[in-house]
Design a protein around this motif. Sequence first.
Motif, PDB file in Angstrom:
ATOM      1  N   SER A   1       0.819  -1.257   0.049  1.00  0.00           N
ATOM      2  CA  SER A   1      -0.070   0.024   0.094  1.00  0.00           C
ATOM      3  C   SER A   1       1.117   1.367  -0.140  1.00  0.00           C
ATOM      4  O   SER A   1       1.912   1.417   0.661  1.00  0.00           O
ATOM      5  N   LYS A   2       0.405   2.424  -0.794  1.00  0.00           N
ATOM      6  CA  LYS A   2       1.240   3.479  -0.779  1.00  0.00           C
ATOM      7  C   LYS A   2       0.503   4.589   0.015  1.00  0.00           C
ATOM      8  O   LYS A   2       0.886   5.708   0.052  1.00  0.00           O
ATOM      9  N   ASN A   3      -0.599   4.259   0.592  1.00  0.00           N
ATOM     10  CA  ASN A   3      -1.311   5.236   1.530  1.00  0.00           C
ATOM     11  C   ASN A   3      -1.707   4.389   2.710  1.00  0.00           C
ATOM     12  O   ASN A   3      -2.890   4.005   2.884  1.00  0.00           O
ATOM     13  N   THR A   4      -0.871   3.840   3.654  1.00  0.00           N
ATOM     14  CA  THR A   4      -1.066   2.900   4.750  1.00  0.00           C
ATOM     15  C   THR A   4      -2.399   3.500   5.587  1.00  0.00           C
ATOM     16  O   THR A   4      -3.278   2.788   6.068  1.00  0.00           O
ATOM     17  N   GLU A   5      -1.966   4.705   6.215  1.00  0.00           N
ATOM     18  CA  GLU A   5      -2.774   5.250   7.197  1.00  0.00           C
ATOM     19  C   GLU A   5      -4.308   5.482   6.620  1.00  0.00           C
ATOM     20  O   GLU A   5      -5.138   5.198   7.337  1.00  0.00           O
ATOM     21  N   THR A   6      -4.330   6.078   5.463  1.00  0.00           N
ATOM     22  CA  THR A   6      -5.809   5.965   4.986  1.00  0.00           C
ATOM     23  C   THR A   6      -6.508   4.811   4.617  1.00  0.00           C
ATOM     24  O   THR A   6      -7.678   4.637   5.112  1.00  0.00           O
ATOM     25  N   ALA A   7      -5.671   3.779   4.117  1.00  0.00           N
ATOM     26  CA  ALA A   7      -6.242   2.525   4.028  1.00  0.00           C
ATOM     27  C   ALA A   7      -6.683   1.821   5.165  1.00  0.00           C
ATOM     28  O   ALA A   7      -7.761   1.323   5.374  1.00  0.00           O
ATOM     29  N   LYS A   8      -5.899   1.962   6.510  1.00  0.00           N
ATOM     30  CA  LYS A   8      -6.267   1.647   7.612  1.00  0.00           C
ATOM     31  C   LYS A   8      -7.553   2.013   8.215  1.00  0.00           C
ATOM     32  O   LYS A   8      -8.526   1.394   8.701  1.00  0.00           O
ATOM     33  N   ALA A   9      -7.640   3.299   7.945  1.00  0.00           N
ATOM     34  CA  ALA A   9      -8.901   4.201   8.333  1.00  0.00           C
ATOM     35  C   ALA A   9     -10.204   3.585   7.664  1.00  0.00           C
ATOM     36  O   ALA A   9     -11.348   3.488   8.115  1.00  0.00           O
ATOM     37  N   PHE A  10      -9.986   3.183   6.405  1.00  0.00           N
ATOM     38  CA  PHE A  10     -11.135   2.670   5.308  1.00  0.00           C
ATOM     39  C   PHE A  10     -11.557   1.234   6.058  1.00  0.00           C
ATOM     40  O   PHE A  10     -12.799   1.044   6.192  1.00  0.00           O
ATOM     41  N   ILE A  11     -10.446   0.513   6.470  1.00  0.00           N
ATOM     42  CA  ILE A  11     -10.681  -0.854   6.828  1.00  0.00           C
ATOM     43  C   ILE A  11     -11.511  -0.778   8.141  1.00  0.00           C
ATOM     44  O   ILE A  11     -12.327  -1.148   8.691  1.00  0.00           O
ATOM     45  N   ALA A  12     -11.159   0.368   8.956  1.00  0.00           N
ATOM     46  CA  ALA A  12     -11.696   0.492  10.331  1.00  0.00           C
ATOM     47  C   ALA A  12     -13.167   0.942  10.237  1.00  0.00           C
ATOM     48  O   ALA A  12     -14.151   0.743  11.041  1.00  0.00           O
ATOM     49  N   LEU A  13     -13.519   1.718   9.250  1.00  0.00           N
ATOM     50  CA  LEU A  13     -14.906   2.249   8.831  1.00  0.00           C
ATOM     51  C   LEU A  13     -15.678   0.805   8.358  1.00  0.00           C
ATOM     52  O   LEU A  13     -16.928   0.627   9.087  1.00  0.00           O
TER      53      LEU A  13
END
Length: 275
Positions: free
Chosen positions: A245-257
């Motif tokens: 992933s090139k955008n780890t923090e934002t990807a993690k936030a989507f998974i959290a949603l």
Amino acid sequence: MTRSTRRTLQVTGMGVAALLALSACSSDDSADASTPSDPSASSSSSSAPKLSGTVTVFAAASLKESFTTLGKEFEQAHPGTKVTFNFAGSDSLAASITGGAPADVFASASPKTMKIVTDAKGNATEPATFVRNQLEIATLPGNPDKIASLKDLTKSGLKVVLCDKTVPCGAAAQKALDASKLKLTPVSYEQDVKAALTKVELKEADAAVVYKTDVHAAGDKVEGVEFPESADAVNDYPIALLKDSKNTETAKAFIALVQSAEGQKVLTEAGFLQP
């Protein structure tokens, strides 16, 4: 100045300070009673970094409606972010990811297809099951062929469509057929569940074995028929952050949603089962 004089002044000063403190507390208490505190003032130092950039999510075709809704909610909650999706059969998505296709998140319709990705050089973080899905028969509106069971799909002259056996919905359908000792020769095998459903919507087939969520999403274009064997062929849906992933923090936030109460509400309203 003598020592006794200094002590008298110190005591007097302490008394004045105490009176001032009491006055301040009284003033603060009245202010607190009428004015709510600013939550951002206390949390600003510990708030998460602002999310930005694009998140690319590869997701099973059956997640299209619910994930599209969640993607819009995510973008509204985090201005400056964008969620792009690639919806397809889970096996095709897994092949694309292991082949080097750029993606941040993978949401699969089965642990088996997720394992293809996780086994490929540790290509993903530990997956977590976020929903489950159950099969249902989709018929033409009004169910003109009076289909009431899985066995009815074996009737002569009936045009039935299944997902390909390599696709999770196809594997689940075959599992249900095997458990019932039924043999079914479909008019076609489709590469994802949406393609199978479309055959019925276009009246190119009389029935298809798809997911409950797809029947729900189709509205009055099809009619759903439940069958008991589907309880033995329920699919778990895992989701994982891809290590490339090139955008780890934002990807993690989507998974959290997706895993949050809000995300689960959207998914269950679409017909998915709780994990």
